[in-house]
Design a protein around this motif. Structure first.
Motif, mmCIF file in Angstrom:
data_model
loop_
_atom_site.group_PDB
_atom_site.id
_atom_site.type_symbol
_atom_site.label_atom_id
_atom_site.label_comp_id
_atom_site.label_asym_id
_atom_site.label_seq_id
_atom_site.Cartn_x
_atom_site.Cartn_y
_atom_site.Cartn_z
ATOM 1 N N PRO A 270 11.437 0.119 -2.817
ATOM 2 C CA PRO A 270 10.010 0.418 -2.982
ATOM 3 C C PRO A 270 9.450 1.022 -1.698
ATOM 4 C CG PRO A 270 10.515 -1.755 -3.871
ATOM 5 C CD PRO A 270 11.757 -1.284 -3.156
ATOM 6 N N THR A 271 8.774 2.164 -1.834
ATOM 7 C CA THR A 271 8.277 2.912 -0.680
ATOM 8 C C THR A 271 6.822 3.283 -0.910
ATOM 9 O OG1 THR A 271 10.491 3.817 -0.286
ATOM 10 C CG2 THR A 271 8.645 4.928 0.787
ATOM 11 N N GLY B 197 -15.129 10.911 -8.792
ATOM 12 C CA GLY B 197 -15.063 9.457 -8.656
ATOM 13 C C GLY B 197 -13.714 8.958 -8.174
ATOM 14 N N ALA B 198 -12.920 9.821 -7.496
ATOM 15 C CA ALA B 198 -11.617 9.405 -6.988
ATOM 16 C C ALA B 198 -11.779 8.330 -5.918
ATOM 17 C CB ALA B 198 -10.861 10.607 -6.419
ATOM 18 N N ARG B 199 -10.795 7.433 -5.834
ATOM 19 C CA ARG B 199 -10.830 6.337 -4.874
ATOM 20 C C ARG B 199 -9.650 6.437 -3.916
ATOM 21 N NH1 ARG B 199 -11.105 1.096 -8.525
ATOM 22 N NH2 ARG B 199 -9.393 2.198 -9.537
ATOM 23 N N ALA B 200 -9.891 6.105 -2.648
ATOM 24 C CA ALA B 200 -8.842 6.169 -1.641
ATOM 25 C C ALA B 200 -7.869 5.014 -1.841
ATOM 26 C CB ALA B 200 -9.440 6.116 -0.245
ATOM 27 N N GLY B 201 -6.600 5.304 -1.583
ATOM 28 C CA GLY B 201 -5.602 4.261 -1.717
ATOM 29 C C GLY B 201 -4.229 4.794 -1.358
ATOM 30 N N PHE B 202 -3.197 4.114 -1.860
ATOM 31 C CA PHE B 202 -1.812 4.539 -1.665
ATOM 32 C C PHE B 202 -1.003 4.071 -2.865
ATOM 33 C CE2 PHE B 202 -0.072 0.387 -0.590
ATOM 34 C CZ PHE B 202 -1.190 -0.285 -0.160
ATOM 35 N N ILE B 203 0.205 4.609 -3.003
ATOM 36 C CA ILE B 203 1.054 4.324 -4.155
ATOM 37 C C ILE B 203 2.417 3.850 -3.659
ATOM 38 C CG2 ILE B 203 2.135 5.256 -6.244
ATOM 39 C CD1 ILE B 203 -0.056 7.303 -6.410
ATOM 40 N N VAL B 204 2.955 2.806 -4.307
ATOM 41 C CA VAL B 204 4.294 2.315 -4.009
ATOM 42 C C VAL B 204 5.232 2.786 -5.130
ATOM 43 C CG1 VAL B 204 5.748 0.301 -3.639
ATOM 44 C CG2 VAL B 204 3.397 0.313 -2.783
ATOM 45 N N TYR B 205 6.259 3.554 -4.759
ATOM 46 C CA TYR B 205 7.210 4.121 -5.717
ATOM 47 C C TYR B 205 8.538 3.364 -5.647
ATOM 48 C CZ TYR B 205 4.168 8.223 -6.143
ATOM 49 O OH TYR B 205 3.116 9.065 -6.388
ATOM 50 N N MET B 206 9.143 3.128 -6.825
ATOM 51 C CA MET B 206 10.493 2.569 -6.922
ATOM 52 C C MET B 206 11.327 3.513 -7.787
ATOM 53 S SD MET B 206 12.743 0.337 -6.191
ATOM 54 C CE MET B 206 14.409 0.069 -6.780
ATOM 55 N N ARG C 69 16.238 9.359 -12.562
ATOM 56 C CA ARG C 69 15.579 9.490 -13.865
ATOM 57 C C ARG C 69 14.068 9.544 -13.742
ATOM 58 N NH1 ARG C 69 17.572 5.235 -18.162
ATOM 59 N NH2 ARG C 69 16.089 6.510 -19.322
ATOM 60 N N GLY C 70 13.524 8.910 -12.740
ATOM 61 C CA GLY C 70 12.073 8.888 -12.595
ATOM 62 C C GLY C 70 11.662 7.782 -11.637
ATOM 63 N N PHE C 71 10.381 7.382 -11.742
ATOM 64 C CA PHE C 71 9.847 6.399 -10.814
ATOM 65 C C PHE C 71 8.972 5.391 -11.559
ATOM 66 C CE2 PHE C 71 10.566 10.261 -8.455
ATOM 67 C CZ PHE C 71 11.153 9.829 -7.277
#
Length: 539
Positions: free
Chosen positions: A170-171, A184-193, A206-208
Protein backbone atom coordinates in the motif's frame (compact mmCIF):
# COMPACT_ATOMS: atom_id res chain seq x y z
CA UNK A 1 20.57 49.10 54.02
CA UNK A 2 17.01 49.54 52.67
CA UNK A 3 18.44 49.90 49.18
CA UNK A 4 20.58 46.78 49.64
CA UNK A 5 17.57 44.82 50.95
CA UNK A 6 15.43 46.08 48.04
CA UNK A 7 18.10 45.14 45.47
CA UNK A 8 18.63 41.75 47.11
CA UNK A 9 14.90 40.98 47.08
CA UNK A 10 14.64 42.20 43.49
CA UNK A 11 17.52 39.94 42.43
CA UNK A 12 16.04 36.95 44.21
CA UNK A 13 12.64 37.66 42.66
CA UNK A 14 14.13 37.97 39.17
CA UNK A 15 16.00 34.70 39.54
CA UNK A 16 12.86 32.99 40.84
CA UNK A 17 10.78 34.22 37.90
CA UNK A 18 13.48 33.02 35.49
CA UNK A 19 13.52 29.56 37.11
CA UNK A 20 9.73 29.30 36.93
CA UNK A 21 9.60 30.32 33.29
CA UNK A 22 12.41 27.94 32.39
CA UNK A 23 10.63 25.03 34.10
CA UNK A 24 7.31 25.92 32.44
CA UNK A 25 8.94 26.06 29.01
CA UNK A 26 10.76 22.76 29.51
CA UNK A 27 7.57 21.12 30.70
CA UNK A 28 5.64 22.56 27.74
CA UNK A 29 8.35 21.29 25.39
CA UNK A 30 8.10 17.77 26.86
CA UNK A 31 4.30 17.81 26.60
CA UNK A 32 4.55 19.03 22.99
CA UNK A 33 6.91 16.18 22.16
CA UNK A 34 4.63 13.60 23.76
CA UNK A 35 1.54 15.03 22.01
CA UNK A 36 3.32 15.01 18.64
CA UNK A 37 4.35 11.37 19.12
CA UNK A 38 0.82 10.30 20.10
CA UNK A 39 -0.73 12.03 17.06
CA UNK A 40 1.87 10.54 14.68
CA UNK A 41 1.34 7.04 16.10
CA UNK A 42 -2.46 7.38 15.81
CA UNK A 43 -2.23 8.50 12.17
CA UNK A 44 0.13 5.63 11.37
CA UNK A 45 -2.25 3.15 13.03
CA UNK A 46 -5.22 4.39 10.98
CA UNK A 47 -3.29 4.14 7.69
CA UNK A 48 -2.10 0.61 8.61
CA UNK A 49 -5.71 -0.39 9.28
CA UNK A 50 -6.72 0.92 5.85
CA UNK A 51 -3.76 -0.88 4.29
CA UNK A 52 -4.85 -4.22 5.79
CA UNK A 53 -8.31 -3.81 4.20
CA UNK A 54 -6.70 -3.00 0.84
CA UNK A 55 -4.41 -6.05 1.09
CA UNK A 56 -7.45 -8.24 1.80
CA UNK A 57 -9.26 -6.77 -1.21
CA UNK A 58 -6.24 -7.33 -3.45
CA UNK A 59 -5.95 -10.96 -2.30
CA UNK A 60 -9.63 -11.55 -3.10
CA UNK A 61 -9.63 -9.85 -6.52
CA UNK A 62 -6.43 -11.63 -7.63
CA UNK A 63 -8.36 -14.93 -7.49
CA UNK A 64 -11.13 -13.71 -9.80
CA UNK A 65 -11.19 -13.56 -13.60
CA UNK A 66 -13.56 -10.58 -13.47
CA UNK A 67 -14.81 -8.32 -10.67
CA UNK A 68 -18.64 -8.07 -10.72
CA UNK A 69 -20.22 -4.97 -9.19
CA UNK A 70 -22.36 -6.96 -6.73
CA UNK A 71 -19.35 -8.94 -5.49
CA UNK A 72 -17.31 -5.79 -4.84
CA UNK A 73 -20.29 -4.18 -3.10
CA UNK A 74 -20.71 -7.24 -0.87
CA UNK A 75 -16.98 -7.29 -0.09
CA UNK A 76 -17.02 -3.60 0.93
CA UNK A 77 -20.16 -4.12 3.01
CA UNK A 78 -18.80 -7.14 4.87
CA UNK A 79 -15.65 -5.25 5.89
CA UNK A 80 -17.77 -3.63 8.63
CA UNK A 81 -15.57 -0.53 8.65
CA UNK A 82 -15.21 0.57 12.28
CA UNK A 83 -14.05 3.74 14.03
CA UNK A 84 -10.38 3.04 13.11
CA UNK A 85 -11.32 3.66 9.45
CA UNK A 86 -12.45 7.23 10.06
CA UNK A 87 -10.95 9.80 7.70
CA UNK A 88 -11.23 7.52 4.68
CA UNK A 89 -13.91 8.28 2.09
CA UNK A 90 -14.32 4.59 1.25
CA UNK A 91 -12.76 1.81 -0.84
CA UNK A 92 -12.71 1.45 -4.63
CA UNK A 93 -11.54 -0.70 -7.56
CA UNK A 94 -9.82 0.63 -10.71
CA UNK A 95 -8.76 -1.97 -13.30
CA UNK A 96 -6.16 -1.58 -16.06
CA UNK A 97 -8.10 -1.06 -19.34
CA UNK A 98 -6.03 -1.23 -22.58
CA UNK A 99 -6.76 1.47 -25.17
CA UNK A 100 -8.29 -0.99 -27.63
CA UNK A 101 -10.73 -2.40 -25.02
CA UNK A 102 -12.08 0.89 -23.65
CA UNK A 103 -15.33 0.90 -25.67
CA UNK A 104 -16.14 -2.71 -24.81
CA UNK A 105 -15.32 -2.08 -21.14
CA UNK A 106 -17.61 0.97 -21.02
CA UNK A 107 -20.49 -1.05 -22.49
CA UNK A 108 -19.90 -3.91 -20.04
CA UNK A 109 -19.87 -1.66 -16.94
CA UNK A 110 -22.89 0.35 -18.17
CA UNK A 111 -24.84 -2.88 -18.71
CA UNK A 112 -23.85 -4.28 -15.33
CA UNK A 113 -24.54 -1.14 -13.26
CA UNK A 114 -27.50 0.18 -15.26
CA UNK A 115 -25.87 3.64 -15.48
CA UNK A 116 -23.94 5.40 -18.21
CA UNK A 117 -20.19 4.77 -17.77
CA UNK A 118 -17.59 6.74 -19.72
CA UNK A 119 -13.83 6.89 -19.20
CA UNK A 120 -12.50 10.46 -19.11
CA UNK A 121 -10.02 11.65 -20.11
CA UNK A 122 -8.93 9.14 -22.72
CA UNK A 123 -5.36 7.79 -22.54
CA UNK A 124 -2.73 10.08 -24.05
CA UNK A 125 -0.52 8.97 -26.89
CA UNK A 126 2.25 8.16 -24.44
CA UNK A 127 -0.04 5.78 -22.53
CA UNK A 128 -1.64 2.63 -23.93
CA UNK A 129 -4.14 2.13 -21.12
CA UNK A 130 -6.46 3.84 -18.65
CA UNK A 131 -7.10 3.26 -14.95
CA UNK A 132 -10.71 4.40 -14.48
CA UNK A 133 -12.67 4.62 -11.22
CA UNK A 134 -15.06 1.69 -11.79
CA UNK A 135 -16.54 0.62 -8.43
CA UNK A 136 -16.59 2.55 -5.15
CA UNK A 137 -18.27 1.99 -1.79
CA UNK A 138 -19.99 3.72 -0.11
CA UNK A 139 -21.34 5.38 -3.27
CA UNK A 140 -22.34 8.89 -2.21
CA UNK A 141 -23.13 11.85 -4.46
CA UNK A 142 -19.57 13.22 -4.44
CA UNK A 143 -18.11 9.74 -5.03
CA UNK A 144 -20.46 9.24 -7.98
CA UNK A 145 -18.91 12.27 -9.69
CA UNK A 146 -15.54 10.50 -9.78
CA UNK A 147 -16.81 7.33 -11.53
CA UNK A 148 -15.11 6.94 -14.90
CA UNK A 149 -12.23 9.31 -14.12
CA UNK A 150 -8.95 8.00 -15.58
CA UNK A 151 -6.68 8.36 -12.55
CA UNK A 152 -3.58 7.48 -14.59
CA UNK A 153 -3.99 10.76 -16.52
CA UNK A 154 -3.13 12.82 -13.40
CA UNK A 155 0.55 13.06 -12.46
CA UNK A 156 0.31 12.75 -8.66
CA UNK A 157 -1.94 9.69 -8.83
CA UNK A 158 0.20 8.17 -11.60
CA UNK A 159 3.40 8.50 -9.57
CA UNK A 160 1.75 6.82 -6.56
CA UNK A 161 0.49 3.92 -8.73
CA UNK A 162 3.94 3.38 -10.24
CA UNK A 163 5.55 3.38 -6.78
CA UNK A 164 2.90 0.89 -5.52
CA UNK A 165 3.69 -1.43 -8.46
CA UNK A 166 7.40 -1.19 -7.65
CA UNK A 167 7.02 -1.98 -3.95
CA UNK A 168 3.97 -4.25 -4.06
CA UNK A 169 2.70 -2.58 -0.86
CA UNK A 170 0.00 0.00 0.00
CA UNK A 171 1.42 3.35 -1.12
CA UNK A 172 0.09 6.85 -0.44
CA UNK A 173 0.01 9.61 -3.03
CA UNK A 174 0.99 13.22 -2.54
CA UNK A 175 -1.42 16.09 -1.90
CA UNK A 176 -4.27 16.19 -4.44
CA UNK A 177 -7.96 17.00 -4.98
CA UNK A 178 -10.04 13.89 -4.30
CA UNK A 179 -12.54 14.73 -7.09
CA UNK A 180 -10.44 15.94 -10.01
CA UNK A 181 -11.58 19.10 -11.83
CA UNK A 182 -15.00 19.12 -10.18
CA UNK A 183 -16.73 21.80 -8.12
CA UNK A 184 -16.45 21.28 -4.38
CA UNK A 185 -13.25 19.18 -4.57
CA UNK A 186 -11.59 18.36 -1.25
CA UNK A 187 -7.88 18.11 -0.48
CA UNK A 188 -6.55 14.73 0.49
CA UNK A 189 -4.46 11.76 -0.62
CA UNK A 190 -5.05 8.23 -1.90
CA UNK A 191 -3.56 4.91 -0.76
CA UNK A 192 -3.14 2.43 -3.65
CA UNK A 193 -2.67 -1.36 -3.38
CA UNK A 194 -1.73 -3.10 -6.70
CA UNK A 195 -3.48 -6.31 -7.75
CA UNK A 196 -1.22 -8.67 -9.72
CA UNK A 197 -2.07 -11.73 -11.75
CA UNK A 198 -1.38 -14.70 -9.44
CA UNK A 199 1.87 -16.53 -10.16
CA UNK A 200 3.37 -13.75 -12.34
CA UNK A 201 5.92 -12.41 -9.83
CA UNK A 202 4.53 -8.85 -10.12
CA UNK A 203 4.89 -8.72 -13.91
CA UNK A 204 1.23 -8.51 -14.92
CA UNK A 205 -0.80 -5.82 -13.14
CA UNK A 206 -4.60 -6.07 -13.18
CA UNK A 207 -5.50 -2.86 -11.40
CA UNK A 208 -5.60 -1.16 -8.02
CA UNK A 209 -7.69 -1.41 -4.86
CA UNK A 210 -7.53 2.08 -3.38
CA UNK A 211 -8.83 4.18 -0.52
CA UNK A 212 -9.11 8.01 -0.69
CA UNK A 213 -8.53 10.01 2.49
CA UNK A 214 -9.96 13.45 3.20
CA UNK A 215 -6.87 14.90 4.84
CA UNK A 216 -8.77 17.21 7.21
CA UNK A 217 -11.13 14.44 8.35
CA UNK A 218 -8.11 12.12 8.63
CA UNK A 219 -6.34 14.53 11.00
CA UNK A 220 -9.49 15.40 12.99
CA UNK A 221 -10.21 11.69 13.57
CA UNK A 222 -7.25 11.38 15.97
CA UNK A 223 -7.54 14.75 17.74
CA UNK A 224 -9.37 15.15 21.05
CA UNK A 225 -9.82 18.14 23.30
CA UNK A 226 -7.88 16.39 26.08
CA UNK A 227 -4.96 15.69 23.74
CA UNK A 228 -4.70 18.99 21.87
CA UNK A 229 -6.36 21.59 24.09
CA UNK A 230 -5.55 25.09 22.85
CA UNK A 231 -2.54 23.94 20.79
CA UNK A 232 -2.33 23.92 16.99
CA UNK A 233 -1.70 20.83 14.86
CA UNK A 234 -0.60 20.72 11.21
CA UNK A 235 -0.02 17.82 8.81
CA UNK A 236 2.38 18.32 5.89
CA UNK A 237 3.02 16.15 2.84
CA UNK A 238 6.80 15.94 3.14
CA UNK A 239 8.74 18.95 4.43
CA UNK A 240 6.93 21.44 6.75
CA UNK A 241 6.39 24.13 4.10
CA UNK A 242 3.20 26.15 3.46
CA UNK A 243 2.74 24.62 -0.01
CA UNK A 244 2.80 21.11 1.51
CA UNK A 245 0.13 21.74 4.17
CA UNK A 246 -2.74 19.25 3.75
CA UNK A 247 -4.63 19.58 7.08
CA UNK A 248 -4.51 21.73 10.19
CA UNK A 249 -6.10 22.47 13.54
CA UNK A 250 -5.75 26.17 14.38
CA UNK A 251 -4.17 27.11 17.74
CA UNK A 252 -5.71 29.62 20.09
CA UNK A 253 -2.92 32.00 19.05
CA UNK A 254 0.23 31.84 16.93
CA UNK A 255 3.41 31.61 19.02
CA UNK A 256 5.99 30.00 16.69
CA UNK A 257 6.92 27.47 19.39
CA UNK A 258 6.55 24.19 17.47
CA UNK A 259 7.65 20.55 17.70
CA UNK A 260 7.85 18.37 14.56
CA UNK A 261 8.18 14.66 13.86
CA UNK A 262 8.39 12.83 10.52
CA UNK A 263 6.19 9.77 10.04
CA UNK A 264 5.92 7.27 7.18
CA UNK A 265 2.25 6.89 6.21
CA UNK A 266 1.88 4.08 3.65
CA UNK A 267 5.51 4.57 2.47
CA UNK A 268 4.91 8.34 2.11
CA UNK A 269 6.99 10.70 4.31
CA UNK A 270 4.78 13.22 6.11
CA UNK A 271 5.42 15.68 8.93
CA UNK A 272 3.28 16.25 12.04
CA UNK A 273 3.74 19.67 13.66
CA UNK A 274 2.29 20.77 17.02
CA UNK A 275 2.38 24.46 18.03
CA UNK A 276 2.21 25.59 21.63
CA UNK A 277 -0.44 28.12 22.62
CA UNK A 278 1.83 29.52 25.32
CA UNK A 279 3.42 32.82 24.23
CA UNK A 280 6.10 35.07 25.72
CA UNK A 281 3.88 36.48 28.48
CA UNK A 282 4.70 35.53 32.03
CA UNK A 283 2.73 32.74 33.58
CA UNK A 284 0.34 33.38 36.44
CA UNK A 285 2.80 31.90 38.94
CA UNK A 286 5.55 34.24 37.69
CA UNK A 287 3.32 37.30 38.04
CA UNK A 288 2.35 36.37 41.60
CA UNK A 289 5.99 35.72 42.47
CA UNK A 290 7.06 39.08 41.05
CA UNK A 291 4.38 41.07 42.91
CA UNK A 292 4.83 39.33 46.23
CA UNK A 293 8.64 39.39 45.94
CA UNK A 294 8.64 43.18 45.60
CA UNK A 295 5.84 43.88 48.07
CA UNK A 296 6.59 41.42 50.87
CA UNK A 297 10.30 41.35 51.79
CA UNK A 298 9.73 39.23 54.86
CA UNK A 299 8.49 36.31 52.72
CA UNK A 300 11.44 36.25 50.29
CA UNK A 301 13.15 33.22 51.80
CA UNK A 302 9.91 31.25 51.97
CA UNK A 303 9.12 32.08 48.34
CA UNK A 304 12.61 30.98 47.27
CA UNK A 305 12.18 27.68 49.09
CA UNK A 306 8.77 27.04 47.48
CA UNK A 307 10.17 27.82 44.05
CA UNK A 308 13.09 25.44 44.59
CA UNK A 309 10.64 22.71 45.52
CA UNK A 310 8.60 23.55 42.43
CA UNK A 311 11.74 23.25 40.27
CA UNK A 312 12.45 19.78 41.67
CA UNK A 313 8.86 18.71 41.00
CA UNK A 314 9.10 20.06 37.46
CA UNK A 315 12.28 18.08 36.85
CA UNK A 316 10.66 14.93 38.23
CA UNK A 317 7.69 15.50 35.91
CA UNK A 318 10.05 15.98 32.95
CA UNK A 319 11.85 12.72 33.76
CA UNK A 320 8.50 10.97 34.03
CA UNK A 321 7.30 12.30 30.67
CA UNK A 322 10.59 11.27 29.02
CA UNK A 323 10.33 7.76 30.48
CA UNK A 324 6.69 7.44 29.40
CA UNK A 325 7.63 8.55 25.88
CA UNK A 326 10.37 5.89 25.73
CA UNK A 327 7.96 3.21 26.95
CA UNK A 328 5.33 4.29 24.40
CA UNK A 329 7.89 4.06 21.59
CA UNK A 330 8.88 0.56 22.69
CA UNK A 331 5.24 -0.53 22.94
CA UNK A 332 4.56 0.92 19.47
CA UNK A 333 7.45 -1.06 17.98
CA UNK A 334 6.23 -4.21 19.77
CA UNK A 335 2.67 -3.65 18.49
CA UNK A 336 3.92 -3.15 14.92
CA UNK A 337 5.94 -6.37 15.24
CA UNK A 338 2.90 -8.34 16.45
CA UNK A 339 0.64 -6.86 13.73
CA UNK A 340 3.16 -7.79 11.02
CA UNK A 341 3.40 -11.36 12.40
CA UNK A 342 -0.41 -11.67 12.45
CA UNK A 343 -0.72 -10.33 8.89
CA UNK A 344 1.97 -12.78 7.74
CA UNK A 345 -0.05 -15.66 9.30
CA UNK A 346 -3.23 -14.41 7.63
CA UNK A 347 -1.53 -14.11 4.22
CA UNK A 348 -0.15 -17.66 4.56
CA UNK A 349 -3.62 -18.98 5.44
CA UNK A 350 -5.15 -17.09 2.49
CA UNK A 351 -2.57 -18.51 0.06
CA UNK A 352 -2.94 -22.12 1.25
CA UNK A 353 -6.74 -21.91 1.45
CA UNK A 354 -6.88 -20.51 -2.08
CA UNK A 355 -4.81 -23.43 -3.45
CA UNK A 356 -7.06 -26.00 -1.73
CA UNK A 357 -10.43 -24.32 -2.46
CA UNK A 358 -12.52 -25.64 -5.33
CA UNK A 359 -14.90 -22.65 -5.42
CA UNK A 360 -15.21 -19.12 -4.10
CA UNK A 361 -17.76 -20.24 -1.50
CA UNK A 362 -15.40 -23.00 -0.33
CA UNK A 363 -12.55 -20.46 -0.15
CA UNK A 364 -14.64 -17.94 1.82
CA UNK A 365 -15.98 -20.60 4.23
CA UNK A 366 -12.57 -22.07 4.98
CA UNK A 367 -10.94 -18.67 5.34
CA UNK A 368 -13.75 -17.40 7.62
CA UNK A 369 -13.33 -20.29 10.08
CA UNK A 370 -9.57 -19.92 10.33
CA UNK A 371 -9.69 -16.17 10.73
CA UNK A 372 -12.31 -16.58 13.48
CA UNK A 373 -9.98 -19.05 15.22
CA UNK A 374 -7.23 -16.43 15.21
CA UNK A 375 -9.75 -13.85 16.43
CA UNK A 376 -10.85 -16.03 19.36
CA UNK A 377 -7.27 -16.44 20.55
CA UNK A 378 -6.64 -12.72 19.99
CA UNK A 379 -9.58 -11.98 22.33
CA UNK A 380 -7.92 -14.03 25.07
CA UNK A 381 -4.61 -12.24 24.53
CA UNK A 382 -6.34 -8.87 24.61
CA UNK A 383 -8.01 -9.71 27.92
CA UNK A 384 -4.59 -10.55 29.36
CA UNK A 385 -3.07 -7.37 27.83
CA UNK A 386 -0.94 -9.62 25.58
CA UNK A 387 0.57 -11.35 28.54
CA UNK A 388 0.61 -15.09 29.07
CA UNK A 389 -2.63 -17.00 28.38
CA UNK A 390 -3.76 -20.23 30.14
CA UNK A 391 -3.65 -23.30 27.88
CA UNK A 392 -7.02 -24.41 29.23
CA UNK A 393 -8.57 -21.06 28.26
CA UNK A 394 -7.42 -21.50 24.64
CA UNK A 395 -8.97 -25.00 24.54
CA UNK A 396 -12.25 -23.80 26.04
CA UNK A 397 -12.48 -20.87 23.60
CA UNK A 398 -11.88 -23.02 20.49
CA UNK A 399 -14.12 -25.93 21.62
CA UNK A 400 -16.93 -23.79 23.10
CA UNK A 401 -19.33 -24.53 20.16
CA UNK A 402 -19.11 -28.28 20.93
CA UNK A 403 -19.37 -28.15 24.73
CA UNK A 404 -22.52 -29.40 26.51
CA UNK A 405 -22.90 -29.20 30.26
CA UNK A 406 -25.32 -32.20 30.28
CA UNK A 407 -22.85 -34.82 28.99
CA UNK A 408 -19.16 -35.67 29.08
CA UNK A 409 -18.39 -35.31 25.36
CA UNK A 410 -15.34 -33.17 26.14
CA UNK A 411 -12.71 -34.03 28.75
CA UNK A 412 -9.87 -31.68 29.70
CA UNK A 413 -7.15 -32.62 32.15
CA UNK A 414 -3.76 -31.15 32.90
CA UNK A 415 -1.81 -28.75 35.12
CA UNK A 416 -1.99 -24.95 34.97
CA UNK A 417 0.17 -23.84 32.03
CA UNK A 418 0.66 -20.30 30.71
CA UNK A 419 1.46 -19.80 27.00
CA UNK A 420 3.29 -16.88 25.38
CA UNK A 421 1.21 -14.78 22.89
CA UNK A 422 2.64 -16.16 19.61
CA UNK A 423 2.55 -19.76 20.91
CA UNK A 424 -1.08 -19.30 22.00
CA UNK A 425 -2.04 -18.12 18.48
CA UNK A 426 -0.40 -21.11 16.78
CA UNK A 427 -1.80 -23.58 19.35
CA UNK A 428 -5.31 -22.14 18.98
CA UNK A 429 -5.14 -22.47 15.19
CA UNK A 430 -4.14 -26.15 15.49
CA UNK A 431 -7.01 -26.88 17.92
CA UNK A 432 -9.46 -25.15 15.55
CA UNK A 433 -8.39 -27.37 12.64
CA UNK A 434 -8.63 -30.55 14.76
CA UNK A 435 -12.07 -29.53 16.07
CA UNK A 436 -13.34 -28.73 12.57
CA UNK A 437 -12.21 -32.15 11.31
CA UNK A 438 -13.76 -33.88 14.34
CA UNK A 439 -17.10 -32.09 13.86
CA UNK A 440 -17.26 -33.09 10.19
CA UNK A 441 -15.88 -36.63 10.20
CA UNK A 442 -14.78 -37.61 13.69
CA UNK A 443 -15.92 -37.96 17.30
CA UNK A 444 -17.82 -34.64 17.43
CA UNK A 445 -20.00 -35.61 14.44
CA UNK A 446 -22.03 -38.23 16.39
CA UNK A 447 -23.77 -38.19 19.78
CA UNK A 448 -21.80 -41.13 21.22
CA UNK A 449 -18.43 -39.59 20.27
CA UNK A 450 -15.97 -38.52 22.95
CA UNK A 451 -12.98 -36.17 22.87
CA UNK A 452 -10.18 -36.13 25.44
CA UNK A 453 -7.49 -33.45 25.61
CA UNK A 454 -4.79 -34.00 28.21
CA UNK A 455 -1.50 -32.26 28.77
CA UNK A 456 1.54 -32.65 30.98
CA UNK A 457 4.84 -30.86 31.53
CA UNK A 458 8.04 -32.21 30.02
CA UNK A 459 11.64 -31.29 30.64
CA UNK A 460 13.37 -28.44 28.76
CA UNK A 461 10.41 -26.10 29.20
CA UNK A 462 7.83 -28.02 27.12
CA UNK A 463 4.26 -29.16 27.64
CA UNK A 464 2.90 -32.17 25.71
CA UNK A 465 -0.73 -31.94 24.59
CA UNK A 466 -2.54 -35.14 23.52
CA UNK A 467 -5.73 -34.91 21.43
CA UNK A 468 -7.58 -38.26 21.39
CA UNK A 469 -10.95 -38.95 19.71
CA UNK A 470 -13.08 -42.03 20.47
CA UNK A 471 -16.54 -43.34 19.69
CA UNK A 472 -16.77 -41.64 16.31
CA UNK A 473 -17.13 -43.12 12.81
CA UNK A 474 -14.22 -45.37 11.74
CA UNK A 475 -11.40 -43.30 10.25
CA UNK A 476 -10.68 -44.37 6.64
CA UNK A 477 -7.03 -45.32 6.12
CA UNK A 478 -7.00 -44.18 2.50
CA UNK A 479 -7.62 -40.45 2.41
CA UNK A 480 -6.27 -37.34 0.66
CA UNK A 481 -4.25 -34.76 2.58
CA UNK A 482 -6.32 -31.67 3.30
CA UNK A 483 -5.35 -28.09 4.10
CA UNK A 484 -5.89 -28.66 7.83
CA UNK A 485 -3.34 -31.49 7.88
CA UNK A 486 -0.74 -29.37 6.07
CA UNK A 487 -1.44 -26.38 8.30
CA UNK A 488 -0.92 -28.43 11.49
CA UNK A 489 2.10 -30.41 10.31
CA UNK A 490 3.88 -27.51 8.58
CA UNK A 491 2.82 -24.04 9.72
CA UNK A 492 1.95 -24.87 13.36
CA UNK A 493 4.96 -27.16 13.75
CA UNK A 494 7.20 -24.42 12.36
CA UNK A 495 5.78 -21.74 14.66
CA UNK A 496 6.03 -23.98 17.77
CA UNK A 497 9.57 -25.10 16.81
CA UNK A 498 8.66 -28.79 17.45
CA UNK A 499 7.20 -31.55 15.18
CA UNK A 500 3.54 -32.56 15.40
CA UNK A 501 2.58 -36.28 15.61
CA UNK A 502 -0.80 -36.55 13.78
CA UNK A 503 -2.20 -40.05 13.33
CA UNK A 504 -5.51 -41.13 11.76
CA UNK A 505 -6.03 -44.42 13.60
CA UNK A 506 -9.22 -46.44 12.78
CA UNK A 507 -10.57 -45.96 16.33
CA UNK A 508 -10.09 -42.16 16.26
CA UNK A 509 -7.72 -39.33 15.38
CA UNK A 510 -4.78 -38.84 17.74
CA UNK A 511 -2.56 -35.75 17.67
CA UNK A 512 0.40 -35.00 19.96
CA UNK A 513 1.78 -31.44 20.08
CA UNK A 514 4.73 -30.12 22.05
CA UNK A 515 4.24 -26.48 23.01
CA UNK A 516 7.10 -24.42 24.49
CA UNK A 517 6.56 -22.67 27.81
CA UNK A 518 8.72 -19.57 27.41
CA UNK A 519 9.96 -17.33 30.18
CA UNK A 520 7.97 -14.04 30.24
CA UNK A 521 11.03 -11.75 29.89
CA UNK A 522 9.12 -9.49 27.54
CA UNK A 523 6.92 -8.33 30.43
CA UNK A 524 9.64 -6.47 32.37
CA UNK A 525 8.79 -3.27 30.56
CA UNK A 526 5.15 -3.57 31.60
CA UNK A 527 6.14 -4.02 35.24
CA UNK A 528 8.48 -1.07 34.98
CA UNK A 529 5.68 1.03 33.49
CA UNK A 530 3.42 0.14 36.42
CA UNK A 531 6.16 1.05 38.89
CA UNK A 532 6.63 4.45 37.25
CA UNK A 533 2.89 5.15 37.23
CA UNK A 534 2.78 4.41 40.98
CA UNK A 535 5.39 7.17 41.50
CA UNK A 536 3.81 9.67 39.12
CA UNK A 537 3.75 13.14 40.76
CA UNK A 538 0.39 14.59 41.60
CA UNK A 539 -0.90 18.04 40.75
Amino acid sequence: MPVIIFLLITAITALSVFAIERGERQREKAVLGETTQVIASSLDRRVNTSGSYLIAGAALISTLDRVPANLFRRFATELRLDADYRGSVGIGWSPIVPRGQIDAFERMVSSETGQNFEIEPRPSRESNFAVPVTFFEPMEEESRLAVGFNMYSEETRREAMQEAIRTGRPTASGKLDLVQNREGARAGFIVYMPVFEPGTDQELIRGFVYSPFNSQDFLDSVLTRELVGRRGVRLYDGAPEPANLIASHAPERLTGNVTRIEVQLADRPMTVEVESARGDALSLLSMITLLFGIAVASLSMLVARLLTQQAHEDQAALDFYAEQNSIRNSLTRELNHRVKNTLANVLSIVALTRRRASSLEDFASGLDGRIRALSATHDLLTQSEWGTTPLRAVLEAELAPYANTQDDTLHFEGPEVELAPNDALSFGLAIHELATNASKYGALSVEEGRLSVTWSRLEAGLVEVVWQEAGGPPVPQTRSRGFGTELIEKIVAHELKHPVDLRFAPEGVRCVLQVPVRKPTEFRMRARSKKLSDHQPEG
